[in-house]
Scaffold this motif. Structure first.
Motif, short mmCIF file in Angstrom:
data_model
loop_
_atom_site.label_atom_id
_atom_site.label_comp_id
_atom_site.label_asym_id
_atom_site.label_seq_id
_atom_site.Cartn_x
_atom_site.Cartn_y
_atom_site.Cartn_z
N ILE A 120 0.87 -1.19 0.00
CA ILE A 120 0.00 0.00 0.00
C ILE A 120 0.90 1.24 0.00
CG2 ILE A 120 -1.89 1.19 1.17
CD1 ILE A 120 -2.84 -1.48 2.17
N ARG A 145 -3.23 -3.13 12.14
CA ARG A 145 -4.63 -2.77 11.88
C ARG A 145 -5.58 -3.34 12.93
NH1 ARG A 145 -6.23 -2.22 5.67
NH2 ARG A 145 -4.28 -1.44 4.86
N MET A 168 -12.91 2.86 6.68
CA MET A 168 -13.37 2.19 5.46
C MET A 168 -14.39 1.11 5.82
SD MET A 168 -9.88 1.73 3.37
CE MET A 168 -9.08 3.11 2.58
N ALA A 341 -10.42 3.57 -7.32
CA ALA A 341 -10.99 2.39 -6.63
C ALA A 341 -12.41 2.12 -7.10
CB ALA A 341 -10.95 2.58 -5.13
N ASN A 345 -12.20 -1.17 -11.76
CA ASN A 345 -12.63 -2.56 -11.92
C ASN A 345 -14.08 -2.68 -12.39
OD1 ASN A 345 -10.26 -4.04 -10.87
ND2 ASN A 345 -10.71 -2.87 -9.03
N THR A 346 -14.96 -1.88 -11.79
CA THR A 346 -16.39 -2.08 -12.09
C THR A 346 -16.74 -1.72 -13.55
OG1 THR A 346 -16.75 0.10 -11.14
CG2 THR A 346 -17.28 -1.75 -9.74
N MET A 403 -17.03 -11.42 -13.12
CA MET A 403 -15.95 -11.16 -12.14
C MET A 403 -14.87 -12.23 -12.25
SD MET A 403 -16.62 -8.45 -10.29
CE MET A 403 -15.87 -8.57 -8.70
N ARG A 413 0.88 -10.08 -0.76
CA ARG A 413 1.23 -10.03 0.65
C ARG A 413 2.74 -10.14 0.78
NH1 ARG A 413 -3.36 -8.82 0.52
NH2 ARG A 413 -5.13 -9.71 1.63
N PRO A 482 -11.96 -12.18 -6.18
CA PRO A 482 -11.70 -10.94 -6.92
C PRO A 482 -11.49 -9.74 -6.00
CG PRO A 482 -14.03 -11.53 -7.03
CD PRO A 482 -13.33 -12.69 -6.41
N TYR A 483 -12.01 -9.82 -4.77
CA TYR A 483 -11.87 -8.70 -3.84
C TYR A 483 -10.75 -8.93 -2.83
CZ TYR A 483 -16.50 -7.34 -5.59
OH TYR A 483 -17.56 -6.97 -6.38
N GLY A 484 -9.86 -9.89 -3.09
CA GLY A 484 -8.82 -10.20 -2.11
C GLY A 484 -9.44 -10.96 -0.96
N GLY A 485 -8.90 -10.79 0.25
CA GLY A 485 -9.45 -11.52 1.39
C GLY A 485 -8.79 -11.14 2.69
N ALA A 488 -7.43 -7.36 4.82
CA ALA A 488 -7.26 -6.30 3.80
C ALA A 488 -8.31 -6.38 2.70
CB ALA A 488 -5.87 -6.41 3.19
N CYS A 490 -11.23 -6.00 0.08
CA CYS A 490 -11.75 -4.74 -0.48
C CYS A 490 -12.96 -4.23 0.33
CB CYS A 490 -12.18 -4.98 -1.93
SG CYS A 490 -13.09 -3.59 -2.62
N PRO A 491 -12.87 -3.05 0.90
CA PRO A 491 -13.99 -2.54 1.69
C PRO A 491 -15.18 -2.10 0.82
CG PRO A 491 -12.24 -0.91 1.59
CD PRO A 491 -11.72 -2.12 0.90
C1 HEM Z 1 -15.22 -5.05 -9.25
C2 HEM Z 1 -14.91 -4.15 -8.35
C3 HEM Z 1 -13.73 -4.20 -7.41
C4 HEM Z 1 -12.71 -5.12 -7.32
C5 HEM Z 1 -12.46 -6.33 -8.20
C6 HEM Z 1 -11.86 -4.70 -6.22
C7 HEM Z 1 -10.73 -5.39 -5.81
C8 HEM Z 1 -9.93 -5.02 -4.72
C9 HEM Z 1 -8.80 -5.77 -4.23
C10 HEM Z 1 -8.31 -7.11 -4.81
C11 HEM Z 1 -8.28 -5.09 -3.19
C12 HEM Z 1 -7.07 -5.54 -2.33
C13 HEM Z 1 -7.58 -6.58 -1.31
C14 HEM Z 1 -6.50 -7.43 -0.65
O1 HEM Z 1 -5.33 -7.06 -0.66
O2 HEM Z 1 -6.87 -8.48 -0.10
C15 HEM Z 1 -9.05 -3.87 -3.03
C16 HEM Z 1 -8.80 -2.88 -2.11
C17 HEM Z 1 -9.54 -1.74 -2.00
N1 HEM Z 1 -10.74 -1.44 -2.64
FE1 HEM Z 1 -11.61 -2.54 -4.06
N2 HEM Z 1 -12.37 -3.56 -5.68
C18 HEM Z 1 -13.52 -3.22 -6.36
C19 HEM Z 1 -14.36 -2.15 -6.14
C20 HEM Z 1 -14.16 -1.19 -5.17
C21 HEM Z 1 -15.04 -0.09 -4.91
C22 HEM Z 1 -16.36 0.17 -5.64
C23 HEM Z 1 -14.48 0.65 -3.90
C24 HEM Z 1 -14.99 1.90 -3.23
C25 HEM Z 1 -16.24 2.14 -3.00
C26 HEM Z 1 -13.23 -0.01 -3.54
C27 HEM Z 1 -12.35 0.43 -2.57
C28 HEM Z 1 -11.17 -0.20 -2.21
C29 HEM Z 1 -10.23 0.34 -1.24
C30 HEM Z 1 -10.35 1.68 -0.53
C31 HEM Z 1 -9.19 -0.63 -1.10
C32 HEM Z 1 -7.94 -0.52 -0.23
C33 HEM Z 1 -8.24 -1.10 1.13
C34 HEM Z 1 -7.06 -1.02 2.08
O3 HEM Z 1 -6.18 -0.19 1.92
O4 HEM Z 1 -7.06 -1.83 3.00
N3 HEM Z 1 -13.08 -1.12 -4.33
N4 HEM Z 1 -10.08 -3.87 -3.96
#
Ligand code: HEM
Length: 557
Positions: A120, A145, A168, A341, A345-346, A403, A413, A482-485, A488, A490-491
């Motif tokens: 990060i 955290r 978040m 963010a 992706n979306t 997705m 990581r 797709p959102y990690g896990g 951390a 994805c919020p």
């Molecule tokens: C298809 C849509 C999305 C995908 C595939 C996606 C995927 C991810 C992934 C893989 C991560 C890292 C997770 C990890 O390391 O385990 C992440 C982090 C993050 N995502 Fe998403 N995301 C999506 C949509 C969004 C949306 C819509 C938002 C905001 C409303 C968002 C906000 C964030 C933020 C702020 C982080 C960083 C979190 C941190 O620093 O801990 N994401 N996302």
């Protein structure tokens, strides 16, 4: 010698053809060789994880990783067909790609042996362009955290990571706030679609049937979906301060995977100029909005206000300011944690979903039938009941399919204490990556006779119980991330799911379509083939199609 000459010629060609990631690598080669020598002279009797083969030791894999992730992933896919871990060195640092449910479980586990802050920090430094003093504030915070600060860290020190995570989680991940974002998105998306269609009609030269007009899917979504998402998250005022915001953002999006590596500025002035054009503008917005918003007024706790948008953005902006970060650092966060963010992706994922729906007219008809059950009329407005919508079986299946196939992220990581994975002891400093593209395309998990894993099949996650369709994801959560896990994760995932489903539902029911043809994006001319995943985006984000779709369209409501 021939191989080396060929490699040098290739380097020259790549530089001349402005392949930016390749050039970053060239700048790093000297360092790489020194590191390679150092690694060679440090013998170890530890059992080594299997390593990916390479033609020029310590060089070829690094080159390919940085310049051609698509091919690199295809090679590692082959290596991982027989095992669940494979290593390689990047800039002298050991990297491991992991697959299989037990390894993915270890990867996402909350453990003192696994960290993620380093990466990060890379994003804050390179993508956001935060000032070194502000980056140091995050870097010096070792309290973690978890609610209790990590042992050995000062109890009263400012906890940047924990505060950010808590905010978040509270204002993005909980039901109240993600539902509020989704409701606002729905309202704005409908408005933006109407405005887009009206302007197409007004400029259309085909007057034979005044209700039909022609459009392309990629520009449609880049304009309407992105604008509605930004309006929902950050409010209307941002477009007053930066009227050409969308143009600046999509221009920056093209260089995201290059700037992530932090290439030398003197070699990449164009890349940094795009970043500055975008984050400099969002910095202007941040300063103006924080000054304009009435912090003592009635909007302070509202779900949405025009100046700072969602509750999340309001709280986050206040926190950034209270931390004493420079306006430029705050602008970097506004650009990346906000606009990137919420769109990177979306938008590509929905582009694919809409193309699949229009090219398979039968799918469009079935989705329309299903979605009709979630449409409601309220105060003279047509809208979707969110609760009903997100539970529709076919729509959920389409969501998981796009997705699964169109998100390609190497979730990352870092090993901070010796860690055993798959029987191998990995040293601190090693980097672990879980590429979604390997697990999400696993034939043994997702494949069905007649419907290989690599193919979009709308019904893959629908089963019939007494003739009634029910959603059931074919793979396990360790096969689909797709959102990690873990901590951390994805919020924004709940809102992202609602946003994607709303977009598909809105476009399925609001318009009638006639497919016209595929379009070569660069030339704008007709293409003789349908799209594939654009290889330039492999491993980095949502992967857009490499061809556009031209359609004739008529509004239904
Ligand atoms: C298809 C849509 C999305 C995908 C595939 C996606 C995927 C991810 C992934 C893989 C991560 C890292 C997770 C990890 O390391 O385990 C992440 C982090 C993050 N995502 Fe998403 N995301 C999506 C949509 C969004 C949306 C819509 C938002 C905001 C409303 C968002 C906000 C964030 C933020 C702020 C982080 C960083 C979190 C941190 O620093 O801990 N994401 N996302």
């Amino acid at each position: 010698m021939y191989a080396l000459n060929e490699a040098v010629a290739n380097v020259r060609h790549q530089i001349e053809s402005h392949d930016t990631r390749f050039t970053i690598l060239v700048g790093s080669l000297g360092l790489l060789f020194l590191l390679a020598l150092a690694l060679r002279s440090s013998p170890t009797n530890q059992k080594q994880a299997p390593m990916l083969s390479e033609t020029i030791p310590y060089v070829s894999n690094t080159l390919q990783y940085m310049t051609n992730m698509n091919t690199f992933l295809a090679r590692t896919k082959k290596a991982l067909a027989k095992r669940n871990i494979v290593g390689f060195r990047l800039g002298g640092r050991p990297f491991y790609f992991l697959t299989s449910p037990p390894n993915i479980q270890t990867f996402f586990r909350t453990s003192p042996a696994i960290g993620f802050e380093t990466f990060i920090l890379v994003a804050i430094t390179n993508m956001m362009g935060a000032t070194p003093k502000d980056v140091a504030k995050f870097a010096h915070d070792k309290s973690g955290r978890q609610p209790n600060p990590a042992p050995g860290t000062a109890e009263d020190a400012k906890r940047y990571w924990f505060d950010m995570q808590t905010m978040m989680h509270k204002y993005l991940s909980t039901t109240h706030y993600s539902d509020a974002l989704a409701r606002t998105y729905q309202r704005f998306f409908n408005r933006e679609l109407d405005a887009y269609y009206d302007s197409l009609l007004a400029n259309s030269s085909a007057k034979d049937d005044p209700e039909w007009t022609e459009m392309r899917i990629i520009p449609l979504l880049k304009a309407t979906m992105a604008k509605a998402a930004i309006l929902s998250l950050q409010g209307e005022y941002i477009f007053e301060v930066v009227p050409d915001l969308l143009d600046r953002f999509w221009d920056y999006d093209k260089v995201l995977s290059t700037i992530l590596y932090g290439p030398p500025k003197w070699l990449f002035p164009g890349v940094y100029a795009k970043a500055e054009r975008f984050c400099g503008a969002t910095a202007k917005f941040h300063q103006a909005a924080v000054a304009k918003f009435d912090w003592e007024g009635p909007d302070r706790e509202k779900d949405w206000d025009p100046v700072l948008g969602s509750r999340f953005w309001r709280e986050f902006s206040r926190w950034l300011t209270d931390c004493g970060f420079t306006p430029r650092t705050c602008g970097g966060f506004a650009g990346v944690t906000g606009i990137v963010a919420i769109n990177a992706n979306t938008v590509p994922v929905c582009t694919w979903a809409i193309m699949e729906m229009i090219r398979g007219q039968e799918l469009l008809t079935r989705l329309r039938d299903e979605i009709a059950g979630a449409l409601v009329e309220e105060d003279g407005e047509t809208r979707f009941d969110l609760q009903r919508l997100v539970n529709l079986p076919l729509l959920q299946s389409v969501y998981v399919e796009v997705m699964r196939l169109r998100v390609s992220i190497n979730v990352t990581r870092e090993v901070v204490q010796p860690l055993e994975v798959d029987g191998y002891l990995l040293k601190p400093g090693s980097v672990l990556q879980a590429p979604t593209e390997i697990s999400h395309y696993d034939e043994a998990v997702w494949g069905v006779e007649g419907h290989p894993a690599a193919e979009f099949w709308a019904e893959r996650h629908v089963k019939y119980v007494d003739g009634v369709p029910v959603f059931e994801m074919r793979g396990r959560p360790t096969d689909f991330f797709p959102y990690g896990g873990g901590v951390a994760i994805c919020p924004g995932r709940h809102f992202a799911k609602q946003e994607i489903m709303l977009t598909i539902a809105m476009l399925a029911s609001k318009f009638e379509y006639e497919f016209v043809g595929w379009v070569d994006i660069a030339s704008g001319r007709p293409s003789d083939r349908p799209p594939i995943n654009d290889p330039k985006y492999a491993g980095a984000a949502g992967v857009p199609p490499d061809r556009d779709m031209r359609v004739r369209v008529k509004r239904l409501w």
